[in-house]
Motif scaffolding. Structure first.
Motif, short mmCIF file in Angstrom:
data_model
loop_
_atom_site.label_atom_id
_atom_site.label_comp_id
_atom_site.label_asym_id
_atom_site.label_seq_id
_atom_site.Cartn_x
_atom_site.Cartn_y
_atom_site.Cartn_z
N LEU A 128 42.74 31.83 33.75
CA LEU A 128 41.57 32.64 33.39
C LEU A 128 40.66 31.93 32.39
O LEU A 128 39.54 32.35 32.15
N LYS A 129 41.17 30.83 31.80
CA LYS A 129 40.34 30.06 30.88
C LYS A 129 39.35 29.16 31.64
O LYS A 129 38.42 28.61 31.05
N ILE A 130 39.59 28.99 32.93
CA ILE A 130 38.67 28.16 33.72
C ILE A 130 37.33 28.90 33.87
O ILE A 130 37.30 30.08 34.24
N GLN A 131 36.26 28.21 33.56
CA GLN A 131 34.92 28.79 33.66
C GLN A 131 34.58 29.07 35.13
O GLN A 131 34.63 28.16 35.96
N PRO A 132 34.26 30.32 35.49
CA PRO A 132 33.97 30.61 36.90
C PRO A 132 32.63 30.04 37.36
O PRO A 132 31.75 29.82 36.53
N LYS A 133 32.51 29.81 38.66
CA LYS A 133 31.19 29.50 39.21
C LYS A 133 30.64 30.86 39.66
O LYS A 133 30.93 31.32 40.77
N TYR A 134 29.91 31.52 38.74
CA TYR A 134 29.48 32.90 39.00
C TYR A 134 28.65 32.98 40.27
O TYR A 134 27.72 32.20 40.46
N SER A 135 28.98 33.95 41.15
CA SER A 135 28.24 34.00 42.40
C SER A 135 26.94 34.79 42.26
O SER A 135 26.12 34.77 43.18
N SER A 136 26.75 35.48 41.14
CA SER A 136 25.47 36.16 40.93
C SER A 136 24.94 35.71 39.58
O SER A 136 25.70 35.49 38.65
N ASN A 137 23.59 35.62 39.48
CA ASN A 137 23.10 35.24 38.16
C ASN A 137 22.59 36.43 37.36
O ASN A 137 21.90 36.27 36.38
N PHE A 138 22.95 37.65 37.80
CA PHE A 138 22.63 38.81 36.96
C PHE A 138 23.80 39.77 36.78
O PHE A 138 23.85 40.52 35.83
N SER A 139 24.80 39.73 37.69
CA SER A 139 25.95 40.63 37.56
C SER A 139 27.22 39.77 37.54
O SER A 139 27.47 39.03 38.49
N ALA A 140 28.01 39.89 36.47
CA ALA A 140 29.17 38.99 36.36
C ALA A 140 30.48 39.77 36.32
O ALA A 140 30.56 40.85 35.73
N LEU A 141 31.49 39.18 36.96
CA LEU A 141 32.83 39.74 36.93
C LEU A 141 33.60 39.06 35.82
O LEU A 141 33.70 37.83 35.80
N VAL A 142 34.14 39.84 34.89
CA VAL A 142 34.88 39.25 33.77
C VAL A 142 36.27 39.89 33.68
O VAL A 142 36.40 41.02 33.18
N PRO A 143 37.31 39.20 34.15
CA PRO A 143 38.65 39.79 34.04
C PRO A 143 39.07 39.87 32.57
O PRO A 143 38.84 38.93 31.82
N ILE A 144 39.63 41.01 32.18
CA ILE A 144 40.12 41.12 30.81
C ILE A 144 41.65 41.11 30.80
O ILE A 144 42.27 40.93 29.77
N MET A 145 42.22 41.34 31.97
CA MET A 145 43.68 41.29 32.09
C MET A 145 44.06 41.11 33.55
O MET A 145 43.24 41.35 34.43
N THR A 146 45.28 40.70 33.79
CA THR A 146 45.75 40.67 35.18
C THR A 146 47.14 41.31 35.22
O THR A 146 47.79 41.45 34.20
N GLY A 147 47.57 41.65 36.42
CA GLY A 147 48.91 42.21 36.60
C GLY A 147 48.96 43.69 36.30
O GLY A 147 47.98 44.30 35.88
N CYS A 148 50.13 44.27 36.54
CA CYS A 148 50.30 45.71 36.32
C CYS A 148 51.77 46.02 36.04
O CYS A 148 52.65 45.43 36.66
N ASN A 149 51.98 46.95 35.10
CA ASN A 149 53.36 47.34 34.75
C ASN A 149 53.72 48.72 35.28
O ASN A 149 54.76 49.26 34.94
N ASN A 150 52.84 49.32 36.07
CA ASN A 150 53.03 50.74 36.38
C ASN A 150 53.95 51.05 37.55
O ASN A 150 54.51 52.13 37.62
N PHE A 151 54.05 50.15 38.49
CA PHE A 151 54.94 50.35 39.64
C PHE A 151 54.71 51.68 40.33
O PHE A 151 55.65 52.46 40.51
#
Ligand code: 5AD
Ligand code: SF4
Length: 442
Positions: A128-151
């Motif tokens: 997630l530290k890799i800088q994305p090649k953003y596919s839009s130049n006005f709306s950006a996807l920014v992950p703040i976490m991955t995975g899930c513990n809820n099952f």
């Protein structure tokens, strides 16, 4: 050398693909206009439902035809993958690579000279530290976490993406500051369950503490993160997805209400309107608790637009239990719903339960909910007629017609001869449909 990425599934996968693009371009690949011209094809897979998995199996034969003509074609499979499909698909792709290993891809791909320029990517263990090649130049996807513990018993995510890992807050804020400087207008904070975000936040240490190498490490939660992002200077909107109702705190409702950049839109997956089914799904809330939560949210944020995720035909779901979901739909009047027919996922707890609802009945239940949704969205959308509101222009539909989104995530179709893509503009709403609004530019 040209690459093509085929992405299935959610926004998280789309964001991952933006990082894959960065890595491939660092090692010398250029985007291919179509898969036929590509030297490397990456399939970023989704396993949430069997239908998405089947589409990947469908692609494999297409690749074989291209390979027969172009022997050098390399194919990579990555994304949300179940062990069973990994095994089955391993001999249909040249490589099956873990997305979390993305920093190591250049080495694995071994693109001679290019590996050298890819070396800097190898310095990070965290993809997630890799800088994305953003596919839009006005709306950006920014992950703040991955995975899930809820099952949740139907869901593959805890198996394919593993346990929850939160990104450090400074890293997220730094990425957002750069995006806003580059002119982005909308930030989508992503996570399978953003409410359980708990990220490191290191306040600037006092000089004395720095000299003594003594610095406390603080952790902040999601509402605190929202407030910090809201403080980033600039004119932009903050959206997030997805939230689990079980840990939707009052603190979060207050942060949403107080942060002017956080938009009035919320995806709050209910999954079912029946207590017994919710229990079998391991959702940890009752229908009454869900309704109470919606009531609290609507009290603090009166114009909030609510969307939900629903699964119809979960194992053992009787007609009566489905009627409870119908009642929930009629009562809440959602602005949008992602209605899925239950699909057994190997390895999950629900896969051991008998899939009792026939496909035809699942189809019927989906249609019933879609009809109610249409009535509700039309009713909700009509309230916008005559209002003057701000929208973000997202899409060109035809030479003179454009689509924008309101803060509440409603589509607005309007006419303009000017290119307004990625701009905030004001419109007057003139008409309402179940799936959107029509407006006149002001
Ligand atoms: N079958 C059908 N729908 C599913 N979802 C997750 N797993 C399954 C499954 N096995 C739906 C849920 C979730 C959304 C992302 O996908 O509604 O919220
Ligand atoms: Fe899957 Fe439940 Fe986690 Fe959502 S909260 S990703 S549905 S296990």
């Amino acid at each position: 050398m040209q690459y093509r990425i085929i992405t299935f599934g959610c926004q998280m996968n789309k964001s991952d693909s933006e990082r894959i693009a960065t890595v491939l371009e660092k090692i010398g690949y250029k985007p291919a206009p179509a898969i036929n011209g590509a030297d490397l094809i990456v399939v970023n897979m989704c396993s949430v439902r069997q239908s998405a998995v089947d589409r990947v199996y469908g692609l494999v034969s297409k690749f074989q035809k291209i390979k027969n003509k172009k022997s050098g074609l390399k194919t990579i499979l990555t994304g949300c993958l179940l062990r069973k499909d990994k095994k089955k698909l391993a001999n249909r792709f040249d490589l099956v690579l873990d997305i979390a290993n993305l920093p190591k891809w250049p080495k694995i791909l071994d693109v001679n000279s290019a590996v050298i320029s890819g070396r800097e990517l190898l310095n990070t263990e965290d993809y997630l530290k890799i800088q994305p090649k953003y596919s839009s130049n006005f709306s950006a996807l920014v992950p703040i976490m991955t995975g899930c513990n809820n099952f949740c018993t139907y869901c593959v995510v805890p198996y394919t993406r593993g346990r929850e890992i939160s990104r450090p807050a400074e890293e997220i804020i730094c990425e957002i500051k750069k995006l806003i400087k580059r002119g982005h207008k909308e930030i989508w904070l992503l996570g399978q369950n953003v409410n359980s975000y708990k990220g490191r936040f290191n306040p600037v240490a006092k000089k004395r503490d720095r000299l003594n190498k003594r610095q406390d490490i603080k952790f902040i939660n999601f509402p605190q993160l929202l407030r910090k992002i809201n403080d980033v200077p600039g004119n932009f909107w903050i959206r997030f997805t997805s939230s689990h109702p079980k840990d939707f705190s009052d603190e979060l409702i207050n942060a949403m209400a107080n942060c002017e950049k956080v938009t009035e839109y919320l995806n709050l997956p209910a999954q079912s309107g029946d207590n017994e089914i919710l229990k079998k799904m391991n959702r940890s809330y009752t229908v009454a608790q869900y309704k109470n939560l919606v009531k609290k949210i609507r009290k603090k944020i009166p114009n909030i637009s609510l969307s939900t995720d629903i699964i119809v035909g979960f194992p053992g779901e009787t007609k009566k239990q489905f009627e409870n979901t119908v009642n929930l739909f009629k009562e809440i009047k959602f602005d949008m719903a992602y209605i899925a027919k239950y699909s057994p996922r190997p390895g999950t707890a629900a896969a051991k339960m008998e899939d009792t609802v026939p496909q035809k009945e699942k189809d019927r239940r989906e249609k019933v909910l879609t009809e109610i949704l249409k009535e509700n969205t039309l009713e909700n959308n009509k309230k916008y007629i005559g209002k003057e509101i701000e929208i973000l222009v997202e899409n060109q539909k035809s030479p003179n017609s454009w689509l924008g989104k309101t803060r509440t995530h409603k589509n607005v179709l309007f006419e303009s001869k000017k290119n307004l893509l990625g701009k905030f503009i004001r419109v007057k709403i003139t008409d309402a449909h179940p799936w959107g609004l029509k407006g006149k530019i002001l």
